[in-house]
Design an enzyme around this catalytic site. Structure first.
Site, PDB file in Angstrom:
ATOM      1  N   GLN A   1      -8.190  -3.490   1.636  1.00 24.28           N
ATOM      2  CA  GLN A   1      -6.785  -3.693   1.190  1.00 24.28           C
ATOM      3  C   GLN A   1      -7.254  -5.412   1.760  1.00 24.28           C
ATOM      4  O   GLN A   1      -5.616  -6.014   0.799  1.00 24.28           O
ATOM      5  CB  GLN A   1      -5.414  -2.453   1.269  1.00 24.28           C
ATOM      6  CG  GLN A   1      -5.895  -1.487   0.331  1.00 24.28           C
ATOM      7  CD  GLN A   1      -4.230  -0.195   1.412  1.00 24.28           C
ATOM      8  OE1 GLN A   1      -4.947  -0.776   2.540  1.00 24.28           O
ATOM      9  NE2 GLN A   1      -4.647   0.492   0.469  1.00 24.28           N
TER      10      GLN A   1
ATOM     11  N   GLY B   1      -6.182  11.959 -10.744  1.00 28.72           N
ATOM     12  CA  GLY B   1      -6.947  11.070 -10.048  1.00 28.72           C
ATOM     13  C   GLY B   1      -8.135  10.266  -9.541  1.00 28.72           C
ATOM     14  O   GLY B   1      -8.753  11.106  -8.668  1.00 28.72           O
TER      15      GLY B   1
ATOM     16  N   THR C   1       0.485  -1.006  -0.119  1.00 25.28           N
ATOM     17  CA  THR C   1      -0.085  -0.102  -0.185  1.00 25.28           C
ATOM     18  C   THR C   1       0.926   1.020   0.165  1.00 25.28           C
ATOM     19  O   THR C   1       2.146   0.974  -0.066  1.00 25.28           O
ATOM     20  CB  THR C   1      -0.900   0.210   0.974  1.00 25.28           C
ATOM     21  OG1 THR C   1      -0.571  -0.032   2.530  1.00 25.28           O
ATOM     22  CG2 THR C   1      -1.703  -1.046   1.088  1.00 25.28           C
ATOM     23  N   CYS C   2      -0.076   2.496   0.068  1.00 26.01           N
ATOM     24  CA  CYS C   2       0.779   3.745  -0.064  1.00 26.01           C
ATOM     25  C   CYS C   2       1.519   3.978   1.798  1.00 26.01           C
ATOM     26  O   CYS C   2       3.193   4.368   1.314  1.00 26.01           O
ATOM     27  CB  CYS C   2       0.168   4.543   0.036  1.00 26.01           C
ATOM     28  SG  CYS C   2      -0.898   5.374   1.225  1.00 26.01           S
ATOM     29  N   ASN C   3       1.072   3.094   2.319  1.00 29.02           N
ATOM     30  CA  ASN C   3       2.095   3.071   3.847  1.00 29.02           C
ATOM     31  C   ASN C   3       3.234   2.090   3.691  1.00 29.02           C
ATOM     32  O   ASN C   3       3.981   2.015   4.965  1.00 29.02           O
ATOM     33  CB  ASN C   3       1.419   3.152   4.919  1.00 29.02           C
ATOM     34  CG  ASN C   3       0.688   5.061   4.682  1.00 29.02           C
ATOM     35  OD1 ASN C   3       1.885   5.632   4.004  1.00 29.02           O
ATOM     36  ND2 ASN C   3      -0.284   5.068   5.629  1.00 29.02           N
TER      37      ASN C   3
ATOM     38  N   GLY D   1      -9.297   7.383  -8.924  1.00 25.57           N
ATOM     39  CA  GLY D   1      -9.377   5.559  -8.633  1.00 25.57           C
ATOM     40  C   GLY D   1     -10.432   6.286  -6.635  1.00 25.57           C
ATOM     41  O   GLY D   1     -10.410   6.564  -6.093  1.00 25.57           O
ATOM     42  N   LYS D   2      -9.601   5.362  -5.249  1.00 21.71           N
ATOM     43  CA  LYS D   2     -10.578   4.497  -4.735  1.00 21.71           C
ATOM     44  C   LYS D   2     -10.181   5.710  -3.978  1.00 21.71           C
ATOM     45  O   LYS D   2     -10.771   6.457  -3.385  1.00 21.71           O
ATOM     46  CB  LYS D   2     -10.099   3.392  -3.399  1.00 21.71           C
ATOM     47  CG  LYS D   2     -10.861   1.982  -4.794  1.00 21.71           C
ATOM     48  CD  LYS D   2     -10.357   0.724  -3.987  1.00 21.71           C
ATOM     49  CE  LYS D   2     -10.782  -0.219  -4.734  1.00 21.71           C
ATOM     50  NZ  LYS D   2     -10.495  -1.662  -4.401  1.00 21.71           N
TER      51      LYS D   2
ATOM     52  N   GLU E   1      -8.215   3.254  10.163  1.00 21.11           N
ATOM     53  CA  GLU E   1      -8.117   4.055   9.358  1.00 21.11           C
ATOM     54  C   GLU E   1      -9.541   2.026   8.639  1.00 21.11           C
ATOM     55  O   GLU E   1      -8.254   1.314   8.510  1.00 21.11           O
ATOM     56  CB  GLU E   1      -7.526   5.277   8.421  1.00 21.11           C
ATOM     57  CG  GLU E   1      -5.791   3.782   8.221  1.00 21.11           C
ATOM     58  CD  GLU E   1      -5.575   3.422   6.867  1.00 21.11           C
ATOM     59  OE1 GLU E   1      -6.868   2.845   6.055  1.00 21.11           O
ATOM     60  OE2 GLU E   1      -4.787   2.732   5.970  1.00 21.11           O
ATOM     61  N   GLY E   2      -9.508   2.833   7.656  1.00 22.06           N
ATOM     62  CA  GLY E   2     -10.946   1.789   7.316  1.00 22.06           C
ATOM     63  C   GLY E   2     -10.195   1.374   6.003  1.00 22.06           C
ATOM     64  O   GLY E   2     -10.491   0.513   5.575  1.00 22.06           O
TER      65      GLY E   2
END
EC number: 1.2.1.70
Length: 527
Positions: free
Chosen positions: A195, A266, A124-126, A268-269, A189-190
Site C-alpha cells: 500500500q 468481493g 487503508t482499512c486500519n 479484490g486483493k 504483515e506484508g
C-alpha cells in the site's frame, strides 16, 4: 510498537488536557519540536469592496520580507496527521477513508491550502494518514485538520481526540515503522508495504508527490524491505485477511470448521488472500460473489487446491442464505447487510453453533453492527481482529525491537539527505556567481587577444582552462557545504559555512527562496 505508542499517547494527551484550553490540549501545535521549525503569516484577501481587496493584497505582499526575516532561519516541517486502529474506532475511520482513485484529488486539495507545500494520503482499512510538508507547523496542521473535518463531517474538536500529529523525524520514523509493518494491527504483515508502494505509484501517475514526500516514501519502502529481509519479523506473521480467517475458525465449533459453508463477497486483493488462507486451513470449497466473473476466474486459475464457485452480485443474499460464514471485502461505501437482511436469512444448524458469522474486513464497513442484535447472527469487523493478534505479544515486541535498528539507520540516511537540501540553493548560487565572473573575464580576455588570432581549438582550450580554474577554486568551499552523512561534519558546521558564504558573496539564498514561496502562496490566494 513505537509508532502505535506515539499515536496512542498523543490521543491520550489531548483528552487529558482538553479541559485546560486549546494551548494545553494541543501541545504539539506550540512546541518547538526540534531543529526544523517553520512558519509563515497567513495571507488572506479581505474586504468585499474592490478597494479593500486591493489594500489587503498590498498589505499581504508587503509582509513578504517581514515573514522572510522572521522565518529565514527556519525550515518547512514534515508532518503526519492521522488516525489508525490504535487511536480511533472503525466508525470514525470509515468516514475519513479516501478511495485510492480519489488520492490525487485529495492531494490537489491539500496542496492548495495556504501553508501546505507537499502532501500524500495513505488510506487503508486500519489507518487514514496525511503526510505533508508545511510552511508553518501550527497553521499547516490547523488547515489539514479543518480539511479532514470538512470531508468527513466530523467536528474538528471531536477529531482531535483521536488524531495523532507527529513532526519531522518523528513523522518520518512513523512512516518507516508503518512500511515495515511495526505499526500494523498484525505485526510484520506484508500488505501495508504494497500500500505504501501504491502511494508512490499513484503519485507518479498524477504528477508527483513533491521532492520531500516522494523521497520519504521511497526510503520508507527501502526500510520496509530491509526489515522483512534482515529480520524474521514476517515469519509466521498474519495479514488482516488471515486474521479474519483465524477469527472465524475460533468462533466455529472445532469439530465442524472444515465442513462450514464459506462465502466470500468481493474478489479484490483482500478477498484473494481470504481464499488463500482458507486453503491453508484445509477448506475445500468457497463460494465467491463478485460483480464480474473475470477476477474470480483469475483466483480459480491461481489456486487450484480449492473449489471456487462464482455467483453474481445479484445473487448475494441467496448465497448468504446458504452460508455459515460470510466474509465481506468490497469497496462499497454503503452497507451490504443490515439487521433486516439478517432477520430473513434461514437459521444455521446447531452443529455449526446455530449462529451465522459475518466477518467484515472492509472500511467503510459492508455489514452493519446491528446484525449482532439478531439472535442467529454475529458480526465481526477489523477492530475485532485484535483478539487474534494479541497472542504471542511478547514475541511481537521482541521482533519490533530488532527492526528498530534498521529503521534508525534508514531514518539517519533520510535526515542527512534532507539536511543537505538546505545548502543546495547556496551551492547553485555560488556556482552561478562564479560562472558569471568566469564568462565575463573570459570575454575580456578573448577581446584582447582578438578573434582573428584564435582558432576553434585554442578558444576551446582557453574556455576549458577558465572552467578548470573555477572548479578547482570552488572544490574546497563546496565540500564544506555538503552534509550527506558521509563524513563527521555536523549540520551546524555546514550551516555555519553556508551562512558565511552567503555573507561573503551576498547570495542571501535562504531569504530569497522563502520570499518566493510566500509570494507564490499569496498570489494564489489573491487570484
Amino acid at each position: 510498537m513505537a509508532g502505535a505508542t506515539s499515536a496512542t499517547a498523543a490521543a491520550g494527551a489531548f483528552a487529558a488536557a482538553k479541559a485546560r484550553g486549546p494551548a494545553a490540549a494541543c501541545p504539539w501545535l506550540v512546541a518547538a519540536g526540534g531543529r526544523r521549525r517553520s512558519g509563515v503569516v497567513r495571507c488572506d484577501a479581505g474586504g468585499d469592496a474592490q478597494a479593500a481587496s486591493k489594500a489587503a493584497s498590498i498589505t499581504a505582499l508587503e509582509q513578504f520580507k517581514i515573514s522572510a526575516d522572521r522565518y529565514m532561519k527556519e525550515k518547512s516541517s514534515i508532518a503526519v496527521i492521522g488516525l489508525s486502529v490504535h487511536t480511533a474506532p472503525v466508525e470514525m475511520r470509515e468516514k475519513l477513508a479516501v478511495a485510492e482513485e480519489l488520492w490525487p484529488r485529495a492531494i490537489s486539495e491539500l496542496t492548495s491550502l495556504n501553508h501546505i507545500e507537499e502532501a500524500a494520503v495513505l488510506s487503508t482499512c486500519n489507518r487514514m494518514e496525511i503526510y505533508v510538508v508545511a510552511l508553518s507547523w501550527n497553521r499547516g496542521i490547523r488547515e489539514v485538520v479543518d480539511w479532514m473535518s470538512k470531508k468527513s463531517g466530523i467536528p474538528a474538536s471531536e477529531l482531535r481526540e483521536h488524531l495523532f500529529m507527529l513532526r519531522d523525524s518523528d513523522a518520518t520514523r512513523h512512516l518507516f515503522e508503518v512500511s515495515a509493518g511495526l505499526d500494523s494491527l498484525v505485526l510484520g504483515e506484508g500488505q501495508i508495504l504494497a500500500q505504501v508502494k501504491q502511494v508512490v505509484r499513484n503519485g507518479q501517475n498524477s504528477g508527483g508527490l513533491g521532492k520531500n514526500i516522494d523521497r520519504m516514501f521511497k526510503d520508507a519502502i527501502t526500510a520496509g524491505k530491509r526489515v522483512r529481509c534482515e529480520t524474521n519479523i514476517s515469519a509466521g506473521a498474519v495479514s488482516v485477511s488471515s486474521a479474519a480467517v483465524e477469527l472465524a475458525m475460533m468462533k466455529l465449533p472445532k469439530s465442524e470448521c472444515l465442513s462450514a459453508r464459506m462465502l466470500l463477497i468481493g474478489a479484490g486483493k483482500m478477498g484473494k488472500l481470504v481464499v488463500k488462507h482458507l486453503i491453508a486451513k484445509g477448506c475445500k470449497k468457497v463460494v465467491v460473489v463478485n460483480r464480474s466473473v473475470e477476477r474470480v476466474d483469475a483466483i480459480r486459475e491461481e489456486m487450484k487446491d480449492i473449489e471456487i464457485v462464482y455467483r453474481p452480485l445479484t445473487e448475494m443474499y441467496e448465497a448468504a442464505a446458504d452460508a455459515d460464514v460470510v466474509f465481506t471485502s468490497t469497496a462499497s461505501e454503503s452497507l451490504l447487510f443490515t439487521k433486516e437482511h439478517a432477520e430473513v436469512l434461514p437459521p444455521i444448524s446447531l452443529a455449526m453453533g446455530g449462529v451465522r458469522l459475518f466477518v467484515d474486513i472492509s472500511v467503510p464497513r459492508n455489514v452493519g453492527a446491528c446484525l449482532s442484535e439478531v439472535e442467529h447472527a454475529r458480526v465481526y469487523n477489523v477492530d475485532d481482529l485484535k483478539e487474534v493478534v494479541e497472542a504471542n505479544k511478547e514475541d511481537r515486541v521482541r521482533k519490533a525491537m530488532e527492526a528498530q535498528t534498521i529503521i534508525t539507520q534508514e531514518l539517519k540516511r533520510f535526515e542527512a539527505w534532507r539536511d543537505s537540501l538546505e545548502t543546495v540553493p547556496t551551492i547553485k548560487k555560488l556556482r552561478s556567481y562564479a560562472d558569471r565572473i568566469r564568462a565575463s573575464e573570459l570575454e575580456k580576455c578573448l577581446q584582447k587577444i582578438g578573434e582573428d588570432n584564435l582558432n576553434k581549438k585554442m578558444r576551446r582550450s582557453i574556455e576549458e582552462l577558465s572552467t578548470g580554474i573555477v572548479n578547482k577554486l570552488l572544490h574546497g568551499p563546496l565540500q564544506h557545504l555538503r552534509c550527506d552523512g558521509s563524513d563527521s561534519r555536523t549540520l551546524d558546521e555546514t550551516l555555519e559555512n553556508m551562512h558565511a558564504l552567503n555573507r561573503m558573496f551576498s547570495l542571501d539564498t535562504e531569504k530569497a527562496v522563502l520570499e518566493q514561496k510566500i509570494k507564490a502562496k499569496v498570489e494564489k490566494t489573491q487570484s
